[in-house]
Write an enzyme that holds these catalytic residues in place. Structure first.
Site, mmCIF file in Angstrom:
data_model
loop_
_atom_site.group_PDB
_atom_site.id
_atom_site.type_symbol
_atom_site.label_atom_id
_atom_site.label_comp_id
_atom_site.label_asym_id
_atom_site.label_seq_id
_atom_site.Cartn_x
_atom_site.Cartn_y
_atom_site.Cartn_z
ATOM 1 N N MET A 119 0.660 -0.273 -8.454
ATOM 2 C CA MET A 119 1.504 0.283 -7.511
ATOM 3 C C MET A 119 1.374 -0.382 -6.421
ATOM 4 O O MET A 119 0.295 -0.889 -5.928
ATOM 5 C CB MET A 119 1.575 1.852 -7.263
ATOM 6 C CG MET A 119 2.143 2.379 -6.034
ATOM 7 S SD MET A 119 1.412 3.842 -5.405
ATOM 8 C CE MET A 119 2.893 5.015 -6.259
ATOM 9 N N ASN A 120 2.422 -1.043 -5.782
ATOM 10 C CA ASN A 120 2.795 -1.390 -4.488
ATOM 11 C C ASN A 120 3.724 -0.629 -3.837
ATOM 12 O O ASN A 120 3.820 0.401 -3.799
ATOM 13 C CB ASN A 120 2.563 -2.822 -4.363
ATOM 14 C CG ASN A 120 3.367 -3.825 -4.908
ATOM 15 O OD1 ASN A 120 3.604 -4.125 -6.158
ATOM 16 N ND2 ASN A 120 4.396 -4.235 -4.051
ATOM 17 N N ASP A 121 4.553 -1.392 -2.937
ATOM 18 C CA ASP A 121 5.500 -0.997 -1.976
ATOM 19 C C ASP A 121 6.222 0.486 -2.381
ATOM 20 O O ASP A 121 6.829 0.550 -3.445
ATOM 21 C CB ASP A 121 6.562 -1.613 -1.530
ATOM 22 C CG ASP A 121 6.030 -3.101 -1.300
ATOM 23 O OD1 ASP A 121 4.940 -3.658 -1.327
ATOM 24 O OD2 ASP A 121 6.958 -4.114 -1.062
ATOM 25 N N TRP A 181 -2.614 -6.600 0.142
ATOM 26 C CA TRP A 181 -2.770 -7.861 -0.700
ATOM 27 C C TRP A 181 -3.811 -8.529 -0.599
ATOM 28 O O TRP A 181 -4.400 -8.836 0.529
ATOM 29 C CB TRP A 181 -1.475 -8.769 -0.282
ATOM 30 C CG TRP A 181 -0.020 -8.002 -0.622
ATOM 31 C CD1 TRP A 181 0.836 -7.775 0.084
ATOM 32 C CD2 TRP A 181 0.231 -7.973 -1.814
ATOM 33 N NE1 TRP A 181 2.037 -7.246 -0.505
ATOM 34 C CE2 TRP A 181 1.599 -7.297 -2.051
ATOM 35 C CE3 TRP A 181 -0.008 -8.091 -3.358
ATOM 36 C CZ2 TRP A 181 2.455 -7.103 -3.137
ATOM 37 C CZ3 TRP A 181 0.543 -7.549 -4.395
ATOM 38 C CH2 TRP A 181 1.843 -7.154 -4.199
ATOM 39 N N GLU A 214 8.798 -9.610 5.228
ATOM 40 C CA GLU A 214 9.190 -8.800 4.125
ATOM 41 C C GLU A 214 9.584 -7.522 4.350
ATOM 42 O O GLU A 214 9.345 -6.936 5.498
ATOM 43 C CB GLU A 214 8.026 -8.377 3.339
ATOM 44 C CG GLU A 214 7.397 -9.889 2.568
ATOM 45 C CD GLU A 214 6.264 -10.017 1.602
ATOM 46 O OE1 GLU A 214 5.345 -9.289 1.918
ATOM 47 O OE2 GLU A 214 6.607 -10.467 0.513
ATOM 48 N N TRP A 245 -0.641 -6.653 -10.350
ATOM 49 C CA TRP A 245 0.660 -6.987 -10.002
ATOM 50 C C TRP A 245 1.136 -7.750 -11.427
ATOM 51 O O TRP A 245 0.318 -8.525 -11.875
ATOM 52 C CB TRP A 245 0.571 -7.843 -8.927
ATOM 53 C CG TRP A 245 2.275 -7.757 -8.306
ATOM 54 C CD1 TRP A 245 3.001 -6.938 -7.537
ATOM 55 C CD2 TRP A 245 3.018 -8.961 -8.613
ATOM 56 N NE1 TRP A 245 4.242 -7.575 -7.434
ATOM 57 C CE2 TRP A 245 3.980 -8.752 -8.050
ATOM 58 C CE3 TRP A 245 2.856 -10.087 -9.265
ATOM 59 C CZ2 TRP A 245 5.362 -9.586 -8.026
ATOM 60 C CZ3 TRP A 245 3.996 -10.902 -9.405
ATOM 61 C CH2 TRP A 245 5.231 -10.592 -8.619
ATOM 62 N N ASP A 289 14.094 -7.623 -0.412
ATOM 63 C CA ASP A 289 13.889 -6.431 0.183
ATOM 64 C C ASP A 289 14.949 -5.690 0.940
ATOM 65 O O ASP A 289 14.798 -5.361 2.237
ATOM 66 C CB ASP A 289 12.560 -6.272 1.029
ATOM 67 C CG ASP A 289 11.328 -7.097 0.451
ATOM 68 O OD1 ASP A 289 11.186 -7.016 -0.747
ATOM 69 O OD2 ASP A 289 10.329 -7.386 0.835
HETATM 70 C C1 FRU Z 1 5.815 -6.592 -0.246
HETATM 71 C C2 FRU Z 1 6.431 -7.322 -1.388
HETATM 72 C C3 FRU Z 1 7.919 -7.460 -1.229
HETATM 73 C C4 FRU Z 1 8.475 -7.669 -2.489
HETATM 74 C C5 FRU Z 1 7.308 -6.791 -3.444
HETATM 75 C C6 FRU Z 1 6.904 -7.266 -4.685
HETATM 76 O O1 FRU Z 1 4.507 -6.090 -0.511
HETATM 77 O O2 FRU Z 1 5.868 -8.628 -1.442
HETATM 78 O O3 FRU Z 1 8.337 -8.344 -0.439
HETATM 79 O O4 FRU Z 1 9.643 -7.189 -2.892
HETATM 80 O O5 FRU Z 1 6.277 -6.774 -2.542
HETATM 81 O O6 FRU Z 1 6.134 -6.553 -5.485
#
Ligand code: FRU
Length: 478
Positions: free
Chosen positions: A36-38, A296, A213, A62, A160
């Site tokens: 999981m990220n954003d 990150w 971002e 990722w 984004d």
């Molecule tokens: C931010 C980001 C965004 C992108 C997403 C990809 O953490 O790099 O800019 O849309 O993660 O997973």
């Protein structure tokens, strides 16, 4: 459900049964398994809070991004829902990147970045990022409408989208990179399908990064806030210590004009792990923000356990004095409080005071009188790995983590607040700590990885005396 979404569901169900729960959050949102990220598409729709998120169901690293999905009545108890978006192309064939959600009548609309390479995926020259639309009547199953904004000529990093309503139009900010300068672009629409280019909304000044971002734009009182996550800002002293930052500029904006800011970029959280925050409005008008509680390229030991990444507590944003944002846990968080265990300590002199054993889900309350505390260091430890303390010589509040087995060690810190009162709400979950200072004037959030037997909470004062006005903890039960 498309075959790709079905495959993701089957994979996640199996993988969830196999995760090792030792660091899996008790009261924060994390994916069932995988990466999981954003946070994405945070929205109130159909009587539920919805949280989507960047998700790779097939590994703890990722990969081609999907949108995971959960919903909640109270921002604390989350119910996992089927994966909402998979990279099914053509516009998003290599990933459904971050984006936002808005409600149009009975429809939930997701606006996100389609990530794709034309040719080999080894150079930015082949990279294209476009903005896409998907809609849903039930908030669970989505109809994909494909691309609604193409990559502007000459750009590659363009992602984004955050959409909001103002007057009779929808507006969208999009993060972008032009050469080595981070930018935010603005678009306008009446129907979310056809968008007009409104030009450059904001741009990095010298030293403010090569890519911005996750831009977000909102109003608090009569001020406009541009929150974003710049890449390429150099560390300076105690500031900008993480690989990438997240923070905000305050300023003015009127439709048809660029955003103008006064004051400097301010980091929104001073811990090791807080990135890509996104805000949304609750039905009662609160501006709530959730971030990714990771950074990150930072080690994520939970990858051994079948999952990776978690979201922060939901936090309410308000505008404080000095044109700074105040960020505190949403009031719903207090409903998790079980019993309160007061600590009958008022004064520590070269001393340690045991508070609790095996703290997995705890809200610790500490109120120090700084003027009366001459100890060189005073604060609290969690096992051998975490210390949150006042460094009296430096006049700073420090969060120090020490998980050398995982190459995670180091401090983050903020200046001590003015006045004599240092009031801390410290939220501990199985692998996270969030420290809210003086009712949200500052916040430090970091991931932690205690081993078995390393969760005792102990107060301490070294080389002198420290004075407590209050100390205790709530056990948190969901
Ligand atoms: C931010 C980001 C965004 C992108 C997403 C990809 O953490 O790099 O800019 O849309 O993660 O997973």
């Amino acid at each position: 459900m498309t075959s790709l979404l079905k495959k993701a569901e089957e994979t996640l169900e199996k993988a969830h049964a196999g995760i090792n729960p030792r660091w899996y959050p008790r009261y924060h949102l994390a994916a069932r398994a995988g990466w999981m990220n954003d946070p994405n598409g945070l929205v109130w729709f159909d009587g539920w809070y919805h949280a989507f998120y960047q998700h790779h169901p097939y590994s703890t690293k990722w990969g081609p991004m999907h949108w995971g999905h959960a919903r909640s009545k109270d921002l604390i108890h989350w119910e996992h829902l089927p994966v909402a978006l998979a990279p099914e192309g053509p516009a998003d064939k290599d990933g459904c990147f971050s984006g936002s959600a808005v409600v149009v009548g009975d429809t939930l609309a997701l606006i996100y970045t389609g990530h794709k390479f034309h040719g080999p995926a080894d150079t930015d020259d082949n990279l294209y990022q476009v903005q896409c639309l998907a809609t849903s009547g039930d908030g669970i199953h989505f109809e994909r409408h494909g691309m609604v904004i193409d990559t502007p000529p000459g750009l590659h990093h363009f992602r984004d989208p955050k959409v909001w309503r103002e007057g009779e139009f929808w507006y969208m900010v999009v993060g972008s990179r032009v050469g080595d300068t981070g930018q935010v672009r603005l678009y306008r629409s009446v129907d979310l399908h056809k968008w007009y280019d409104e030009g450059i909304f904001a741009e990095a000044e010298q030293g403010m990064g090569y890519m911005w971002e996750c831009p977000d734009f909102f109003t608090l009182n009569d001020r406009r806030v541009l929150m974003f996550s710049p890449q390429g800002v150099a560390a300076k002293g105690y500031q900008n210590r993480n690989l990438f930052q997240s923070g905000y500029l305050l300023g003015e904006w009127q439709p048809g004009q660029p955003f103008t800011h006064d004051g400097q970029f301010i980091e929104i959280d001073s811990g090791h792990d807080f990135y890509a925050p996104q805000s949304f409005l609750s039905p009662d008008g609160r501006r709530i923000v959730i971030g990714w509680l990771d950074m990150w390229e930072s080690p994520m030991p939970e990858q051994q356990d079948g999952w990776a990444g978690m979201l922060s507590l939901p936090r309410e944003l308000t505008l404080g004095d000095n044109n700074r944002l105040i960020m505190k846990p949403v009031e719903e968080v207090s409903a998790m409080r079980g019993s309160y265990f007061p600590v009958p300590a008022h004064c520590l002199k070269n001393q340690q005071v045991f508070v609790a054993a095996d703290a997995e889900a705890v809200e610790l309350i500490l109120q120090w009188n700084c003027n009366e505390s001459a100890a060189e260091q005073y604060g609290v430890t969690l096992g051998d790995g975490l210390r949150v303390y006042v460094d009296n010589q430096a006049q700073r509040l420090v969060l120090e983590r020490n998980y050398l087995d995982f190459s995670l060690a180091g401090t983050r810190s903020i200046p001590l607040p003015e006045g004599n009162r240092l009031s801390l709400r410290i939220f501990i979950d199985r692998s996270s700590v969030e420290v809210f200072v003086n009712e949200g004037e500052a916040c430090l959030s970091s991931r932690i990885y205690p081993q078995p037997g390393q969760r005792d909470i102990v107060l301490f004062a070294n080389s002198g005396t420290a004075v407590l006005k209050e100390a205790g903890y709530w056990s948190l039960d969901k």
